[in-house]
Design an enzyme around this catalytic site. Structure first.
Site, PDB file in Angstrom:
ATOM      1  N   THR A  11       2.551 -17.397  -1.580  1.00 14.09           N
ATOM      2  CA  THR A  11       3.080 -16.555  -1.217  1.00 14.09           C
ATOM      3  C   THR A  11       2.733 -15.773   0.031  1.00 14.09           C
ATOM      4  OG1 THR A  11       3.690 -15.867  -3.360  1.00 14.09           O
ATOM      5  CG2 THR A  11       4.186 -14.146  -1.829  1.00 14.09           C
ATOM      6  N   GLU A 124      -7.334  -5.636   6.053  1.00 13.02           N
ATOM      7  CA  GLU A 124      -6.321  -4.714   5.888  1.00 13.02           C
ATOM      8  C   GLU A 124      -5.160  -5.001   4.889  1.00 13.02           C
ATOM      9  OE1 GLU A 124      -5.587  -1.912   8.339  1.00 13.02           O
ATOM     10  OE2 GLU A 124      -4.368  -1.701   6.395  1.00 13.02           O
ATOM     11  N   ILE A 131       1.043  -1.836   4.403  1.00  8.40           N
ATOM     12  CA  ILE A 131       0.665  -0.349   4.899  1.00  8.40           C
ATOM     13  C   ILE A 131      -0.391  -0.383   5.867  1.00  8.40           C
ATOM     14  CG2 ILE A 131       0.647   2.075   4.360  1.00  8.40           C
ATOM     15  CD1 ILE A 131       1.814   1.538   1.656  1.00  8.40           C
ATOM     16  N   LYS A 200      -8.104  -2.147  -5.541  1.00  6.68           N
ATOM     17  CA  LYS A 200      -7.627  -1.344  -4.481  1.00  6.68           C
ATOM     18  C   LYS A 200      -8.166  -0.174  -4.138  1.00  6.68           C
ATOM     19  CE  LYS A 200      -3.381  -4.028  -4.197  1.00  6.68           C
ATOM     20  NZ  LYS A 200      -2.092  -3.961  -4.609  1.00  6.68           N
ATOM     21  N   GLY A 302       4.676  -8.300  -1.533  1.00  9.74           N
ATOM     22  CA  GLY A 302       5.624  -9.156  -1.005  1.00  9.74           C
ATOM     23  C   GLY A 302       4.961 -10.092   0.187  1.00  9.74           C
TER      24      GLY A 302
END
Ligand code: HSE
Length: 407
Positions: A11, A124, A131, A200, A302
């Site tokens: 993905t 990142e 974001i 995270k 995504g």
């Protein structure tokens, strides 16, 4: 020209190829030199896909090619990603990744190694998808003493909760859609059980506080126990259920500091900025002692949003080929305190006939009823310590479900 290699054509890997191809001209200008993909490592072949001519199956081809200056690791998982990353850094190549599992487990070690080898380890895309939040933490907020990082850090669960709330969707159907949209992990248990958000917040809090927050020490609850009934009553109470990840520091009167971290579903009141963070969107709050609040918001998962963050790291790595950028994340572990002393209200569902009894026991600030579920009532308790709340639930014996209320 700078040549790069992409590890994994899934993905995110396919997104990286797409971002670099679609925005090639702009990316080249921003990097200062043309950036080209020379290899894509994958176990599979992709006949008919233009990427096929770049596919290699042997990592050594990449490792031993001195032309490869940056390796993009978007395979996910610890194995073989850890060995591949280490080998690339040892060979003097920078590594850019979206692999939160690896960064949470070995981030400080790999950063240290990158520093020794005068290259960069950049991640990142590991938190909040597209974001920008890692870079702000590393650069724009360095003048701050940060005391809190919190927010919605998993796109899949936020999508599921939003679909259940807005459309009355079934949990499994919403999860299926999240998978089809490329939001969910290969094993979506990591999303729905909160492990992904936990990794995270471990990464973000390590960067915010400067020491290693071990994800295994963070109290983590997912959304699998949230029912349509919880959602119905939450809506009646004008609140929304969100999976929140938070970490903060509490400075006591004697000047000593306690650190807390948690991942769990929370009820968020209408009017709170997180109330309207829906679908795949994520939002991260950071509080600093001088700046006050700052909030980062955007697509949290995504293919191309995540790939965009990876490619931005590639551009940064290309701009700093012979310079290791300093990242404040020490290998020492940051000790977390027990969450049991936290004081907040709780949302509970009880059988309708126990409403008054429960209202007294929990000193309820509000009771909620729903014509759809007449056999039950919901209450928002007074502020109380988490330990005290658990004791009262046990004592009552009739509490059907409970969710923390965000304050
Ligand atoms: N599965 C992750 C999520 C992907 O849903 O947020 C982005 O890290």
């Amino acid at each position: 020209m700078v040549n790069i290699a992409v590890l994994g054509y899934g993905t995110v890997g396919s997104g990286v190829v797409r971002v670099l191809t679609t925005n090639q001209e702009k990316i080249d200008k921003k990097a200062g030199v043309p950036v080209r993909i020379k290899y894509v490592l994958d176990l599979r072949d992709f006949p008919g896909d233009p990427v096929q001519e770049k596919i290699v199956h042997d990592y050594n081809v990449i490792l031993n090619d001195p032309e490869i200056k940056v390796v993009v690791e978007v395979m996910g998982g610890l194995k073989p990603a850890y060995d591949f990353t280490k080998a690339a850094i040892m060979a003097g190549k920078s590594v850019c990744t979206s692999n939160k599992e690896l960064v949470a487990e070995y981030g400080s070690e790999l950063l240290e190694l990158a520093r020794e080898k005068n290259v960069n380890y950049m991640f990142e895309a590991s938190c909040g998808g597209g974001i920008p939040v890692i870079r702000p933490l590393n650069s724009s907020l360095t003048a701050e003493d940060i005391d809190e990082v919190s927010g919605i850090l998993n796109g899949t669960t936020n999508y599921i909760l939003s679909e259940m709330t807005e459309k009355g969707s079934d949990f499994n159907d919403a999860l299926k859609e999240a998978k089809a949209l490329g939001y969910a992990e290969r094993n979506p248990e990591a999303d729905v059980e909160g492990y992904d958000a936990c990794r995270k917040i471990a990464i973000l809090s390590s960067l915010a506080f400067g020491k290693t927050v071990k994800y295994s020490k963070i109290h983590t609850e997912g959304i699998t126990k949230i029912t349509p009934e919880d959602i119905t009553f939450a809506k009646e109470a004008d609140m929304a259920i969100k999976l929140l990840a938070s970490a903060y520091k509490d400075v006591k009167e004697d000047g000593t500091e306690d650190y807390y971290a948690m991942v769990a579903p929370f009820l968020v009141r209408h009017g709170h900025p997180l109330y309207n963070v829906n679908g795949v969107f994520n939002a991260v709050f950071i509080h600093g002692n001088m700046l006050g609040d700052t909030m980062f918001y955007g697509s949290g998962a995504g293919s191309t949003p995540t790939a965009s963050a990876v490619v931005a790291d590639v551009v940064d790595a290309v701009r700093h080929l012979n310079r290791s950028l300093y990242v404040f994340w020490d290998q020492d572990e940051l000790t977390l305190s027990d969450n049991g002393s936290h004081v907040r209200p709780f949302f509970i569902r009880v059988p309708a006939e126990k409403k008054e009894e429960a209202a007294k026991l929990f000193n309820a600030e509000k009771t909620v009823e729903s014509s759809d579920i007449p056999s039950e009532a919901a209450l928002i308790t007074a502020f109380m310590q988490e330990n005290e709340f658990r004791k009262k639930c046990e004592e009552a014996g009739y509490v059907i479900s409970s969710i923390r209320v965000n304050v």
